[in-house]
Every structure is written in C-alpha cells, then in structure tokens.
Design an enzyme around this catalytic site. Structure first.
Site, PDB file in Angstrom:
ATOM      1  N   LYS A  11     -15.241  -0.938   2.373  1.00  0.00           N
ATOM      2  CA  LYS A  11     -13.980  -1.202   1.692  1.00  0.00           C
ATOM      3  C   LYS A  11     -12.933  -0.180   2.111  1.00  0.00           C
ATOM      4  O   LYS A  11     -13.242   0.965   2.445  1.00  0.00           O
ATOM      5  CB  LYS A  11     -14.179  -1.156   0.170  1.00  0.00           C
ATOM      6  CG  LYS A  11     -15.104  -2.249  -0.351  1.00  0.00           C
ATOM      7  CD  LYS A  11     -14.465  -3.627  -0.172  1.00  0.00           C
ATOM      8  CE  LYS A  11     -15.373  -4.736  -0.668  1.00  0.00           C
ATOM      9  NZ  LYS A  11     -16.502  -4.984   0.236  1.00  0.00           N
ATOM     10  N   ASP A  12     -11.665  -0.613   2.043  1.00  0.00           N
ATOM     11  CA  ASP A  12     -10.556   0.218   2.483  1.00  0.00           C
ATOM     12  C   ASP A  12     -10.550   1.581   1.810  1.00  0.00           C
ATOM     13  O   ASP A  12     -10.848   1.698   0.612  1.00  0.00           O
ATOM     14  CB  ASP A  12      -9.221  -0.479   2.183  1.00  0.00           C
ATOM     15  CG  ASP A  12      -9.063  -1.775   2.941  1.00  0.00           C
ATOM     16  OD1 ASP A  12      -8.368  -1.784   3.960  1.00  0.00           O
ATOM     17  OD2 ASP A  12      -9.645  -2.782   2.493  1.00  0.00           O
ATOM     18  N   ARG A  13     -10.147   2.575   2.578  1.00  0.00           N
ATOM     19  CA  ARG A  13      -9.966   3.902   2.003  1.00  0.00           C
ATOM     20  C   ARG A  13      -8.696   3.952   1.161  1.00  0.00           C
ATOM     21  O   ARG A  13      -8.710   4.451   0.029  1.00  0.00           O
ATOM     22  CB  ARG A  13      -9.888   4.952   3.120  1.00  0.00           C
ATOM     23  CG  ARG A  13      -9.560   6.352   2.601  1.00  0.00           C
ATOM     24  CD  ARG A  13      -9.377   7.338   3.745  1.00  0.00           C
ATOM     25  NE  ARG A  13      -9.006   8.652   3.236  1.00  0.00           N
ATOM     26  CZ  ARG A  13      -8.701   9.684   4.012  1.00  0.00           C
ATOM     27  NH1 ARG A  13      -8.731   9.544   5.335  1.00  0.00           N
ATOM     28  NH2 ARG A  13      -8.370  10.847   3.496  1.00  0.00           N
ATOM     29  N   ARG A  20       0.828  -1.196   0.000  1.00  0.00           N
ATOM     30  CA  ARG A  20       0.000   0.000   0.000  1.00  0.00           C
ATOM     31  C   ARG A  20       0.875   1.264   0.000  1.00  0.00           C
ATOM     32  O   ARG A  20       0.561   2.259   0.649  1.00  0.00           O
ATOM     33  CB  ARG A  20      -0.974  -0.007   1.178  1.00  0.00           C
ATOM     34  CG  ARG A  20      -2.185   0.831   0.895  1.00  0.00           C
ATOM     35  CD  ARG A  20      -3.477   0.396   1.509  1.00  0.00           C
ATOM     36  NE  ARG A  20      -3.423  -0.223   2.810  1.00  0.00           N
ATOM     37  CZ  ARG A  20      -4.465  -0.816   3.398  1.00  0.00           C
ATOM     38  NH1 ARG A  20      -5.622  -0.844   2.780  1.00  0.00           N
ATOM     39  NH2 ARG A  20      -4.358  -1.372   4.565  1.00  0.00           N
ATOM     40  N   LYS A  56     -13.601   3.137  -6.568  1.00  0.00           N
ATOM     41  CA  LYS A  56     -13.201   4.285  -5.756  1.00  0.00           C
ATOM     42  C   LYS A  56     -11.738   4.142  -5.341  1.00  0.00           C
ATOM     43  O   LYS A  56     -11.235   3.029  -5.150  1.00  0.00           O
ATOM     44  CB  LYS A  56     -14.095   4.437  -4.522  1.00  0.00           C
ATOM     45  CG  LYS A  56     -13.991   3.313  -3.508  1.00  0.00           C
ATOM     46  CD  LYS A  56     -14.877   3.594  -2.302  1.00  0.00           C
ATOM     47  CE  LYS A  56     -14.708   2.520  -1.229  1.00  0.00           C
ATOM     48  NZ  LYS A  56     -13.341   2.467  -0.650  1.00  0.00           N
TER      49      LYS A  56
END
Length: 358
Positions: free
Chosen positions: A83-85, A25, A54
C-alpha cells in the site's frame, strides 16, 4: 542502439478531454485506501491477523515495526498487497502466534494503529484480497472556461461508473523518473540486479508494452469495444477465451462487452505456454505493431522466462461517487486488486500528485 525509454503516463491518450485540474495527496490523509476481503476469518488457528491503519509508512516499514513489537521475523509476516506510503491505508497483516499465548502488545503511535486482532488457520498470502476501496480528496480545483462543471461532472461520473476507464498501469510502475523500462534493458543485456529490482524492471517492461497496446485502442476508440479476433476476459476472473473459438455472433460478444460481462484484453508479454490464448487480426494488429516497435523488450522477456498473460483493457469502477467538500471534491470508488486509482483520476482531469513533486 534503440532510443532510451522514459515513461510519462501523462502522455497516454484519454477517453475524454480533461474536465478539470487540481492536486491530490496534498496531505497523506487525503488519499485513503482500504483492502476488501470476501473470505471470512476462522477466529481460530495459529495465525494472528491484524487489521492495521498506517499513515506515511510503506507496508514493509509497518511490517518491521510490528515484527519488532511482537518479537517475530519480518519475513514471517504475511500481507496481501503493498500500500502507498503517502496515504492513510487500511490492510491486514498476519503473523504466526501460538494458540495458548496471550495477545502481543503494540506500540501506540499516530502513524501505525492496530485496530483488531483475529485468529485464522492460514498465513495471509500475496494477492489474497479481492479489491481496494479508495477515497481521494482533490484540492485546488480549476475548470476550463468552456466547462459547465455541474452538468459536465455529472455526465462524466455517470460514464465512468457505467463504462469504466482504460486499465493503464500508473506512473508508480515505472519509477520516479520513468526509467524502470531502461533498467529492464540493462537486465536483458546481462546486468545482475537484486531479485526485487530485477522483478520491478521486468514488470515495468511488460506494463509499458501493455500500455502501448491499450493507448492505440484508446486512440482508435476500440478499447471498450469488441474487435474481430479479440481475446476476452470474464468479469471478476482471470479466465480468458478467444472470441473466434465460440459459437457467439459478433453482435452477441459486443453486447456482452457493453454489459461488462466480458472485456477485451491486451498482452502482458512473455513466453507463450502450450495453452496460451492469443488474438487474431484485426485485434492482433495493435499488438504486433507494438512488438515490432520494441522487439528487444519482447525478446528479453521471453529470454527471462516470464510467462505471458492477458490483462483486461477495461478497468471496471465500482460504486463510483463524486461529492463536493467545500472547495474540494471527494471521489470514492472500488477497484479490483492490482488496478491503479490514478487511471481513474486521469479520466476526471489533470491532477498532480503533490507528494511526488516534493
């Protein structure tokens, strides 16, 4: 007063010695998540389902944007999971939309794209998706001097694909500083919190206790083996049964676990209902030891009227792939809804989430 609990998931035991280290990430696009549905859409009805992409947004932020574009209340928009940012994620949202009305228009932006709009007869509900598909780029890879990375990684990938990994709750469950369990203790002491924070706190307490039981089984080498007295979960379901209530032999149960038809389970503590299925010794010994170590958490969850459940100790990893991309590695796999991708990464090596340390 009991000792404060600050959760560090990195301290939990692993199945193997880490084969490598690195970062993930580093960029949002390095971490891709896609919802998997098995139920077809009707292409008719008064609900409009939107397939969105997104990046750098939470699910709630995306919902607020869509709500503003469409002129509906955010609370009317359905979603299956958060869901993850810090990721590039693909998921469905739904909103009520009259059958005779023209399709709404959306603001075109790099961080939120509506790829498709289809009609369906029902609103999208939480937990409606069956799985999530992940593709994660691992950067800045290093290997211990003793490791032959080619052969070692091949063997490791084969083991993960065939055996799965310990089904730990990831660090996201416990808050940025690992203090969500202490927030649960405040709830148990009578502190009033907003509903969403109270839910987060109670969930963290249950997840912590489950992780402690699983950690004991990983340390003892029994997390993916059948023990006498175990409660098992049928693969792909939430259906459980006690091994000692069947006519199957210990060998037969062991073979079913090895084939991933069933898996041993651990506790998600709370109040036991009349049909609760509970383990017996020796499988129950680990759960009883954790309960004795943290009686205030157990009693608090019961008093909060949280229903007890069971969770598989084994996380099955679907279609696991590991490929080189220059100096990086791309790892891809599917997981059931509610599972943590970080539980897979930690069995590959020591990887730091670059977004969480900024």
């Amino acid at each position: 007063m009991p000792e404060p609990i600050v959760v560090d998931v990195a301290d939990l035991p692993r199945v193997t010695v880490p084969a490598m280290a690195g970062r993930y990430r580093v960029e949002s696009a390095d971490f891709r998540v896609e919802e998997v549905f098995v139920h077809p859409l009707d292409d008719a009805g008064e609900h409009l389902w939107l397939w969105i992409e997104k990046t750098g947004l939470t699910t709630h932020q995306a919902i607020e944007r869509i709500a503003g574009d469409c002129g509906v209340a955010a609370r009317q928009i359905g979603f299956a999971g958060l869901k993850d940012r810090h990721a590039r994620t693909y998921q469905w949202l739904s909103l009520p939309w009259p059958i005779k009305a023209e399709l709404p228009t959306w603001t075109v932006a790099d961080d939120l794209i509506v790829h498709a709009a289809r009609r369906h007869g029902r609103k999208l509900k939480r937990g409606a998706h069956t799985a999530n598909r992940f593709s994660i780029r691992l950067r800045d890879i290093t290997y211990p001097e003793a490791v032959d990375d080619g052969e070692s990684l091949t063997a490791l990938a084969t083991r993960i694909a065939s055996q799965g990994v310990p089904n730990y709750f990831g660090e996201q469950r416990f808050g940025r500083q690992g203090t969500n369990v202490e927030m649960a203790r405040q709830v148990f002491a009578g502190k009033r919190l907003p509903r969403n924070k109270r839910s987060i706190a109670l969930s963290a307490a249950r997840s912590f206790l489950f992780n402690q039981v699983l950690a004991a089984r990983v340390a003892g080498g029994t997390w993916a083996r059948a023990l006498a007295g175990d409660v098992f979960m049928l693969a792909g379901t939430n259906s459980v049964f006690a091994g000692n209530t069947t006519d199957e032999t210990a060998q037969a149960l062991a073979e079913r676990v090895a084939s991933r038809d069933i898996a041993p389970t651990g506790p998600m503590p709370g109040q036991l209902g009349p049909r609760a299925v509970v383990p017996e010794s020796p499988a129950a010994d680990h759960e009883q030891a954790v309960g004795q170590a943290y009686p205030d958490l157990i009693d608090g969850l019961v008093a909060a009227r949280v229903d007890a459940e069971r969770r598989s100790l084994v996380l099955a990893v679907d279609d696991f792939r590991l490929a080189r991309a220059g100096d990086d590695l791309i790892v891809s796999f599917g997981l059931p809804a509610g599972a943590f991708a970080t539980s897979v990464l930690r069995e590959l090596g020591d990887f730091v989430d670059a977004m969480r340390i900024r």
